[in-house]
Design an enzyme around this catalytic site. Structure first.
Site, short mmCIF file in Angstrom:
data_model
loop_
_atom_site.label_atom_id
_atom_site.label_comp_id
_atom_site.label_asym_id
_atom_site.label_seq_id
_atom_site.Cartn_x
_atom_site.Cartn_y
_atom_site.Cartn_z
N HIS A 68 0.81 -1.22 0.00
CA HIS A 68 0.00 0.00 0.00
C HIS A 68 0.84 1.27 0.00
O HIS A 68 0.31 2.37 -0.16
CB HIS A 68 -0.93 -0.01 1.22
N ARG A 69 2.15 1.16 0.18
CA ARG A 69 3.01 2.32 0.02
C ARG A 69 3.09 2.73 -1.45
O ARG A 69 3.25 3.91 -1.78
CB ARG A 69 4.42 2.02 0.53
#
Length: 424
Positions: free
Chosen positions: A396-397
């Protein structure tokens, strides 16, 4: 006068720190030639044969089978000028011409001794009736027991030390040899014992370290999608009869590989990497597609280089070769690094889906589930269709929910209707 050189353990793969000695194929006094295989080691990724970069005479063997050696540690000592001349053997300058291995130098590193019962040295097993194996000269310097990986696993499971056997078929140890050796002295647990302990090393150790690092570094998100792949399976049957697929093993996984490559071009974030040290996101204009493969040595993830540039037949051939090589334990270390995105085919085990952990250095991994006959609504009516489940884990980064969802939807759409590929 003699000119002694030390042959050091090379860094055979990115990030390698140590390797286990599977076998030494030379002994003191042996003459060797340039690029002759002298040692076989097992790294966290694969079994690797190491060639020596000089010609000369072996003067010392500094390691033993089963020993764990750090990169840069000396393995052999070689006299590259046994005749006493000023030039090296074969006329090459001893220092300037033959340094093909990383790790060359004079650094001395401590080693650790580990016990090893069996070591995979893939050799063809001749098709003739074996005769009873005789005890091997286990104490003989440089003796390497020859056996195929399944035989080595059997020996390990039965507690048979392969170094005590001589192969009954042209020196190759067979399953029958191991079973005979195990019969008179089977492994017996202590009364009441209900546990057994196995050292954590090799592929299992590397996999554990990588998965823990990934799980606690990259914030994982997993999304799921159920897809009617009946059109894909119908197309597969038609293509199998097409001349361009003659002799090609066309599997549903090949369609998934093609779909991932096409979908990644529309959502490049899933094919990127997070460089923490540089504070940068690295976008890749190529797809080095990893395929998770279960092998006797554990889970490995070999890569198909530039998979995005391949046609469907080329991908199918590459997949077949990759999985066969991996299961035989012959994947080269360099083929298991620098991937950009991975597929794990859990469907081959009859599993519907899962929540896969992202490979370190990548942004996403797709789980490809089992294809099942399933009741499905088509044009308002119930029908039996070929249905599978997909699961996408992403970092999710790098990948937001919208991007991850779009990529998964694109892969699903291409599998549900392969004709969409011409619009991508």
């Amino acid at each position: 006068m003699p000119d002694f050189k030390q042959f050091l353990l090379a860094d055979t793969a990115e990030g390698l720190t140590e390797a286990e000695i599977l076998g030494v194929r030379v002994k003191p006094g042996d003459e060797v030639t340039v690029n002759q295989i002298v040692v076989e080691v097992e790294t966290a990724k694969a079994a690797v044969e190491l060639p020596i970069p000089w010609a000369g005479r072996i003067t010392e063997v500094l390691v033993e089978e089963g020993q764990t050696v750090e990169v840069g540690a000396p393995i052999l000592t070689v006299d590259v000028d046994p005749g006493g001349g000023s030039a090296s053997v074969n006329g090459s300058a001893p220092d300037e011409e033959m340094k093909p291995l990383v790790g060359y130098g004079s650094k001395t590193v401590a080693t650790k001794r580990r016990v090893r019962r069996g070591t995979p040295v893939p050799e063809p097993e001749p098709a003739r009736r074996p005769e009873p194996a005789q005890p091997a000269p286990a104490a003989k310097s440089g003796y390497v027991p020859l056996a195929k990986p399944p035989v080595r696993k059997l020996a390990k499971d039965l507690g048979v030390d392969l170094s005590t056997l001589a192969g009954s078929v042209d020196g190759v140890i067979t399953r029958e040899d191991v079973e005979r050796a195990a019969a008179p002295a089977p492994v017996v647990r202590q009364p009441g014992a209900r546990e057994r302990r196995v050292p954590i090393k090799g592929v299992r150790k590397a996999t554990a370290q990588a998965m823990v690092s990934s799980a606690f570094t990259a914030p994982h998100v997993t999304e799921f999608l159920t897809v009617d792949v009946t059109p894909m399976m119908e197309l597969r049957e038609r293509l199998k009869k097409h001349p361009s697929f003659a002799g090609v093993k066309l599997t549903p996984l090949a369609f998934a590989a093609k779909a991932v490559c096409l979908a990644a071009k529309r959502t490049p974030d899933v094919n990127a990497s997070w460089d923490e040290a540089a504070g940068e996101i690295v976008y890749k204009d190529y797809v080095h597609l990893g395929i998770a493969a279960a092998t006797p040595r554990g889970l490995v993830v070999p890569k198909i280089r530039d998979a995005d540039a391949m046609s469907l037949p080329e991908l199918a051939v590459a997949l077949d070769g990759l999985t066969t090589t991996a299961r035989e334990g012959r994947t080269a270390p360099e083929d298991m690094v620098n991937g950009t995105i991975t597929i794990t085919n859990v469907g081959v085990f009859g599993v519907d889906t899962g929540t896969p952990i992202i490979n370190p250095g990548e942004a996403a991994i797709l789980a490809f589930g089992a294809i099942r006959d399933t009741p499905w609504v088509v044009d308002g009516e119930l029908a039996v269709r070929k249905v599978l489940q997909l699961a996408l884990s992403f970092d999710h980064r790098l990948v937001d929910g919208q991007q991850g969802s779009q990529f998964l939807a694109d892969v699903g759409a291409l599998l549900a209707d392969p004709a969409l590929a011409i619009t991508y």
